[in-house]
Design a protein around this motif. Structure first.
Motif: not given
Lengths: 523, 478, 479
Positions: C394-400
């Motif tokens: 989830v954090a990867y997507s949020q970072e993007m």
């Protein structure tokens, strides 16, 4: 150099999940290679490439997991297989998210969260408390049972179970305890030390601990048993367990045993146990026949809470046992108070938040030949009935059920006592009112802050009627308590109260002021 | 054993919260529980407490229950449901069926049935040709000439009204681990289908199509698969593809479409029939639900009948009452009035149009799917009116009423923990957490079909009743 | 403006000394600390350029505002794209008539000598497949003499996974973007194991390529062309995001959905029973079958957004195994390149970290369009490749979201309560935030012919973006 090959039938896992498991296994010492793949043809080709396609793997179906572990020795492979089974169990992820933040709803869930829990502290409504205690014991927890109104059959059942399991049930109706310096329930902050206490009396236990602290000694453990433990029905199960625990505890060098008068059989059993403790036991059966205790080896009989503390400390310090404290020295200021009362102001009143203090006052005044009524009398004939006329002396336990149902305990909410104090001030026959002020965790944050203005107001009302009202107060607490004893005493003193050092001292002083006891002849 | 005079004190506190703070101030670790009374009165609470196990006292009543539950759970978790056949008609499976119509949930007579169930029964009577018009069918149903019985009593489960009449073909699911068999009808369509109480002509036509082509075609396809079609791997994969296997079976349906393609071609059917059958699978929302239900039923029936076990082996709703069965308590239903699901209702309808909770489909929750796996079905979450976080929390929360996490059914969004599986009536009552059920919402009138999706909870009274019965059965009642 | 400063209590964004924010908060002001680092690898010149390219709604003539407008136009084309699989071209040379003896390859341009092992292996295989050489040695000699031309797939509107080698006889999927009308191509996925795209070139690989050319492609052509309007790839990708795929490294659901879409047309075609079964089985047994279709869908989408003057949106990210290159909508055909990183991840049995080739393949086109690493929240299984939890996915997507221009409403992420996937990388945001785009990826063995060794995660190099930023500034006369 064993290669072990297993098939986990009918267990579908994502390929990435299987790669994670394989990686974790490869990281174990002694594991050279580990592979987990679903049993598809393509995956079998991969295994063949890696020279790991065993006959077991060949036989695997597409819905089976093929696991091949290549290790240095059987032990390493065994460990890897065990770890693999654990990783494939679906049980490993830690609790996260809001559910992890939320408080567990039951003891079982609590134990799941706190795996090393060893004590359940129960203060839910009494009708449910026994059930929770039973569940706690089944989970291997000791129980601190603050709740009251637990049916006696339940108390018996849980205590018997606890005894079988080597656990202990403190309570029901256990107000306080200290274990390893951890305060439970309504507890004072006392220093740690070598005196262990076991008591079937909540405020009595607090008072003895505070008096010990005041004398510069400390507490190893203080174990509460609940007011009914010494009854015939329960048989003193917890008191005896407590004695045994303290007898066996290396930290404890002197034991204080504190209870209302036990049923005769229970008393005998308790004293036998105490005599065999292998260390001195200071025993107080408050209101009981002191002959019951006297003359036993290892057991020192006392008559008041303060005396229990004094004896325990002296014994610990191997000092000569002081003379029996049948009577405290007169307090400075008693004479002045005495002088200000009118001759017809002979009535004594005790307005207590602690049940044991209420009992102690009744006993002391009884010994002085006074007829004291109470809502919790020793003698049924002395039951205090509200609105009754012509009462000489009276003590009220505001912690008793009739005052606490649907209302906070008087140690937290002083409204009832304040009202009663003002009411007594208007009674021309009343000369002295005794107030206890209990400090510690769980008690009101500043009881003197509430009581002091009420004392001033009561005295002013008496003054308006051209009378004097003497108020004797004592603080059950320590300097380390959040409320700080000296601060509380100063506030009360400024309001005009005479400060006594203990419950017993306050009862004696009050009697003396009203012209009873030592100086009675003068009046 | 946890010695009291041990070097440290670790406290679980229930009741007065300040006590936990006091203990912490004194250096102990303490957790304050979110405690609520576990029962209506102290007596029941005491009876419940006596049913809890004790690792150090194997003779305790609760320890007997724990042992029984371990046996029941291993049967549940080891189950290997396989779709082995499609029975041509229900009357072939049960020759004594006569003019009996099976329905969802615990037993109920015609006069008390909800309207969607009555509608489905009218549709079934028309389909059987026992009456020519809906009116005549209704009259026949009232006359007492038709017998009604729960599908559960014959090892069958059906979604919503759960109506099975003698001519309907049935999926036959065999638990390869123990040999027991469960049945479910073939889904006949989406919202406007018989099981939602719709009995218009198209519904009857579709039922006939199922009887003549789809059932027999699937039967022939299955006959080409040695050992049948294992359902557990399909369910496991679908959980990794956004299904929770109750409200959402999209992925499982896609997987079963794939699984059937080859056998259908191998069965020697003409290509038009193959295409018709595949189209039916593809175009029937929830086609796989009935298979998931039969798989759950086969697994739970294997776990039923373990003496002393407190495991719930069925949750079923007839639209008026919700009933549960417990492994160690025989055939008895513990019932309570069915609750209203809450969720998303499609306009122009509103909550007042909804029928109370209906259908045998909650069997999947009893087996650890549906709401118990909602963390896998995040795609469904908005459909039932929640957030992803809330769905994950629900799954975590339901962990508190179950006996195990199913290693075969793992949940990606929860780092692949197993779905919480196997409801223990004791835990439900003790924790005050009622099992949640993902459910379709039917219009309370017959003929209007599905109007929404939502979540329902099984009534606490079912579990309280079961706990009391268990206490009596074990001589532990207070 | 200055009036505003004293019109109300200050609300402060603090960067640099954290104490200042604390001081401000003590007196009651709202203050937010920024995790500031020197941007663009610490080059102050770049920092100044970036500042000059910042948008300012109050100053529509500013370069930054022009860029913002261009980006809105570019990203609108991305969101509107309707990539449809409309045909299967029998041979690449029919799609690219002037192809001659050219091989297309993944990533930015690269000469034979500089190619990584897997790409060289694939090129050799392509020569064998085309019959241009009789054996590997002959092929190598031919290639060394420079007789075979190389060109990036991207220059032909095509994309290919891993080495991305497309030779003239290979069949291609043809995708038309119904919104903008542009077309894009990709080759057909060969399966897993020993395959050309990972550099394998043994006889079974060539055999498989021939089967694809002569059997699979014609069958698929019949089925695809029988579907009115073609197959809606975006719809499949969108549904797959709710089924555990991020449609780059995980394509299990999308392959299943594609198979479902193609099964009935295949059955209804005039294929004989044996061929029908073989075709179905080949797709059914290859859970990565949809990868190429996901890529070509993204390519058809991003090409439509290319060429918007002044836009700083990235329209291609591609790796040739040596360098990573990006293209930017407003900067023409130019590649901005930097050395490729090596992915981190998990390895197949028998392989280890040192075996992996540097980042390779055109498949990062999926990230460019919002899939893959950008949609990792959809696919918690994949983040396990790098030892992460579902929360990390989830954090990867949020970072993007921090480096993209839009949320694509058609690509809803269930785990984020159906927020649209982060879509359209803005080079300015990458340089400003220091957050590099994340790719999920397969890993090839660095030696030709061995094949896939694992799967993992990797990021695009920062230098690609800082170079693009400089070029953008130049093109706008800033600097």
């Amino acid at each position: 150099m064993p290669i072990r090959s297993l098939v986990k039938a009918d267990l579908y896992k994502d390929s990435v999940a299987l790669m994670r498991v394989a990686e974790a296994l490869t990281a174990l010492s002694g594991v050279r290679r580990a592979t987990l793949l679903m049993g598809t043809q393509a995956n079998k080709a991969i295994l063949a490439e890696a020279a790991m396609l065993t006959p077991e793997a060949i036989a695997a179906r597409p819905d089976d997991i093929m696991a091949v572990i290549d290790g240095a020795n059987d032990a390493a492979v065994d460990a890897a297989v065990a770890r693999m089974n654990e990783l494939l169990s679906g049980n490993l992820a830690a609790e996260r998210g809001a559910a992890a933040e939320r408080a567990p709803r039951s003891l079982a869930l609590g134990v799941a969260r706190m795996k090393d829990a060893n004590l359940a502290m129960i203060s839910v409504p009494g009708a449910y408390a026994g059930a929770e205690a039973l569940k706690a014991l089944r989970l291997g927890l000791n129980v601190f049972l603050f709740s009251d109104n637990v049916p006696v059959e339940q108390e018996k059942a849980i205590k018997e179970l606890a005894q079988r399991k080597g656990l202990i049930v403190m309570g029901p109706d256990c107000g306080t305890a200290i274990l390893h310096g951890v305060p439970l329930g309504f507890a004072n902050v006392v220093r740690r030390g070598a005196i262990g206490l076991i008591a079937a009396s909540g405020t009595g236990l607090q008072e003895v601990m505070c008096q010990i602290d005041r004398r510069g000694e400390g507490v190893s453990h203080a174990i509460g048993a609940g007011g009914r433990d010494a009854s015939e029905a329960i048989g003193g199960i917890t008191l005896m367990q407590g004695l045994d625990l303290l007898a066996a505890d290396a930290e404890t060098r002197v034991i204080v045993l504190l209870s209302k008068p036990p049923a005769p059989a229970v008393a005998a059993a308790l004293l036998d146990r105490a005599a065999a403790a292998g260390k001195p036991v200071v025993a107080l059966f408050l209101g009981g026949d002191s002959a019951m205790v006297a003359g036993r080896k290892n057991i020192l009989a006392v008559r008041t809470l303060e005396e229990a503390a004094e004896r325990a400390v002296a014994t610990l310090r191997r000092r000569a046992t002081p003379s029996r404290m049948t009577r405290a020295p007169s307090l400075a200021g008693v004479k002045r108070e005495q002088a200000r009362l009118r001759a017809d102001q002979r009535g004594l009143r005790g307005l207590y938040s602690g049940g044991t203090f209420c009992s102690e006052a009744q006993l002391i005044w009884r010994d002085l030949g006074l007829k004291t009524r109470s809502n919790v009398p020793f003698d049924k004939d002395l039951l205090l009935v509200e609105g009754q006329k012509g009462i000489e002396h009276a003590v009220v336990d505001f912690g008793s059920d009739e005052f606490t149902i649907g209302r906070p305990h008087p140690m937290i909410d002083m409204t009832m006592r304040v009202e009663r104090l003002l009411k007594e001030a208007r009674d021309p026959a009343v000369g002295v009112v005794v107030l206890d002020v209990v400090l510690g965790h769980g008690a009101h944050a500043d009881p003197a802050g509430v009581l002091a203005p009420a004392i001033q107001k009561a005295k002013a009302e008496a003054r308006a009627k051209r009378r004097y009202l003497s108020v004797v107060a004592f603080v059950c607490g320590t300097e380390q308590d959040p409320q700080r004893r000296s601060d509380q005493e100063n506030k009360l003193r400024k309001a005009g109260a005479l400060l006594a050092s203990s419950s017993a001292a306050a009862a004696w002083a009050a009697a003396e002021i009203a012209g009873f006891g030592k100086n009675m002849a003068k009046r | 054993m946890r010695p009291l005079v041990a070097p440290s004190v670790s406290v679980l506190n229930l009741g007065i919260g300040d006590f936990a703070a006091t203990a912490r101030a004194g250096g102990a670790r303490a957790i304050h529980l979110d405690w609520r009374p576990p029962a209506a009165d102290g007596e029941s609470a005491w009876a419940l407490a006596r049913l809890f196990g004790d690792d150090s006292d194997k003779d305790a009543v609760g320890s007997r229950i724990d042992r029984a539950n371990r046996e029941a759970m291993s049967r549940l978790l080891d189950a290997q449901p396989v779709l082995v056949d499609v029975a041509r008609r229900a009357s072939e499976v049960w020759p004594d069926l006569g003019r009996t119509i099976l329905h969802a949930g615990p037993p109920i007579e015609w006069g008390r049935m909800c309207r969607p169930m009555r509608g489905a029964i009218i549709g079934a009577i028309l389909y059987e040709g026992w009456a020519g018009t809906p009116k005549a069918a209704g009259k026949l149903a009232t006359s007492g000439e038709i017998a009604f019985a729960p599908g559960h009593h014959r090892g069958a489960v059906g979604a919503m009204a759960g109506v099975v009449s003698p001519s309907m073909p049935l999926f036959v699911v065999r638990n390869a681990a123990r040999g027991n068999i469960a049945y479910a009808p073939i889904a006949d369509g989406g919202g406007r289908s018989l099981q939602f109480g719709v009995y218009e002509t198209e519904v009857g036509d579709r039922l006939k199509l199922i009887q003549r082509f789809i059932g027999p075609g699937l039967k022939r396809a299955l006959s080409t698969l040695e050992g049948g079609l294992p359902l557990k791997p399909i369910i496991a994969q679908a959980l990794h593809m956004g299904d929770e296997l109750h409200g959402r079976t999209t992925a499982a349906t896609s997987l079963v479409f794939r699984a059937f393609t080859r056998p259908l071609l191998d069965a020697g059917l003409d290509r038009r029939t193959v295409v018709a059958i595949l189209r039916h699978i593809q175009s029937t929302p929830g086609f796989f639900l009935n298979l998931a239900m039969a798989a759950a039923k086969a697994a739970l029936d294997a776990a039923h009948g373990v003496a002393d076990s407190s495991l719930v082996t069925a949750i079923a709703r007839n639209g008026v009452e919700t009933g549960i069965r417990v492994s160690g308590l025989g055939e008895r239903w513990f019932t309570a009035p069915a609750e209203m699901p809450s969720g998303v209702i499609v306009p122009p309808y509103t909550a007042v149009d909804a029928n109370p909770d209906l259908g045998d489909s909650a069997i999947v929750e009893a087996a650890g799917l549906g709401a118990f796996a909602l963390g896998a079905g995040l795609g469904l979450v908005t459909a039932v009116g929640g957030t992803a976080e809330a769905a994950l929390d629900l799954t975590r929360d339901l962990d508190s009423v179950t006996l195990a996490r199913n290693p075969a059914f793992t949940l990606p969004a929860l780092d692949f923990v197993g779905a919480p599986t196997g409801i223990d009536v004791r835990k439900v009552v003790d924790n005050g957490v009622r099992p949640a059920i993902v459910t379709a919402i039917a219009h309370r009138q017959a003929g209007l079909g599905q109007i929404g999706m939502g979540l329902a909870r099984a009534p606490m009274a079912c579990f309280v009743g079961a706990v009391a019965a268990l206490a009596r059965a074990l001589g532990a009642a207070s | 403006m200055t009036k505003q400063l004293i019109a109300r209590a200050p609300t402060i964004v603090n960067l640099g000394l954290g104490d200042f924010a604390a001081t401000a908060r003590e007196v009651g002001a709202a203050a937010l600390d920024i995790a500031w680092r020197p941007i663009g690898d610490g080059d102050p010149r770049l920092a100044w350029l970036l500042a000059q390219l910042a948008g300012d709604p109050a100053d529509p003539e500013s370069p930054g505002a022009r860029i913002d407008r261009a980006n809105q136009q570019a990203v609108a084309r991305v969101l509107a794209a309707q990539p449809m699989l409309v045909d299967v071209v029998a041979h690449a040379r029919e799609a690219f008539p002037d192809m001659g003896r050219t091989l297309l390859h993944a990533g930015p341009p690269i000469a034979w000598e500089r190619m990584c092992g897997p790409m060289q292996g694939a090129a050799i295989g392509a020569l064998l497949y085309e019959g241009w050489a009789a054996d590997a040695d002959a092929a190598r000699a031919l290639l060394a003499r420079g007789e075979i031309a190389f060109n990036p797939c991207h220059d032909h509107g095509a994309v290919g996974p891993m080495s991305g080698i497309i030779s003239p006889s290979m069949p291609l999927f043809k995708v038309r973007n119904d919104d903008a009308g542009n077309v894009a191509f990709t080759n057909i996925n060969e399966g897993i194991g020993k395959v050309l795209r990972f550099g394998a070139n043994g006889p079974e690989v060539i055999e498989r390529l021939r089967w694809i050319e002569t059997a699979l492609a014609p069958a698929l052509k019949r089925a695809v062309t029988a579907i009115d309007g073609g197959i809606n790839l975006k719809a499949i990708q969108s549904r797959a995001l709710a089924m555990g795929d991020e449609v780059h490294s995980r394509n299990a659901a999308s392959t299943s959905l594609f198979l479902e879409a193609i099964t009935i047309p295949l059955i209804q075609s005039d294929l004989d029973d044996a061929m029908l079964r073989e075709v179905l089985r080949s797709i059914d047994g290859n859970s990565q079958f949809f990868l190429n279709l996901s890529m070509v869908s993204a390519k058809a989408t991003m090409d439509a957004a290319h060429g918007v003057a002044a836009s700083s949106m990235v329209t291609a990210m591609a790796r040739n195994g040596v360098t990573v290159g990006i293209r930017v909508s407003g900067l023409g055909g130019r590649w901005f390149e930097a050395a490729a990183d090596t992915p981190v991840g998990l390895f197949f049995p028998g392989f280890k970290a040192g075996d992996a080739n540097a980042d390779l393949g055109d498949s990062a086109i999926t990230e460019t369009a919002g899939f893959g690493g950008f949609s990792l929240a959809a696919s918690p299984a994949l983040v396990q490749l790098v030892g992460g939890s579902a929360d990390a996915a989830v954090a990867y997507s949020q970072e993007m979201y921090d480096i993209t221009i839009a949320r694509n409403p058609a690509l809803a992420l269930p785990r984020l309560d159906f927020a649209g996937a982060p879509t359209g990388v803005d080079v300015r945001k990458v340089v400003d935030s220091g957050i590099r785009p994340v790719f999920t990826t397969g890993m090839a063995h660095k030696v030709a012919g061995i094949g896939q060794v694992g799967a993992g995660i990797v990021r695009a190099p920062m230098v690609c973006f800082s170079q693009a930023l400089v070029a953008l500034a130049e093109s706008l006369g800033v600097g």
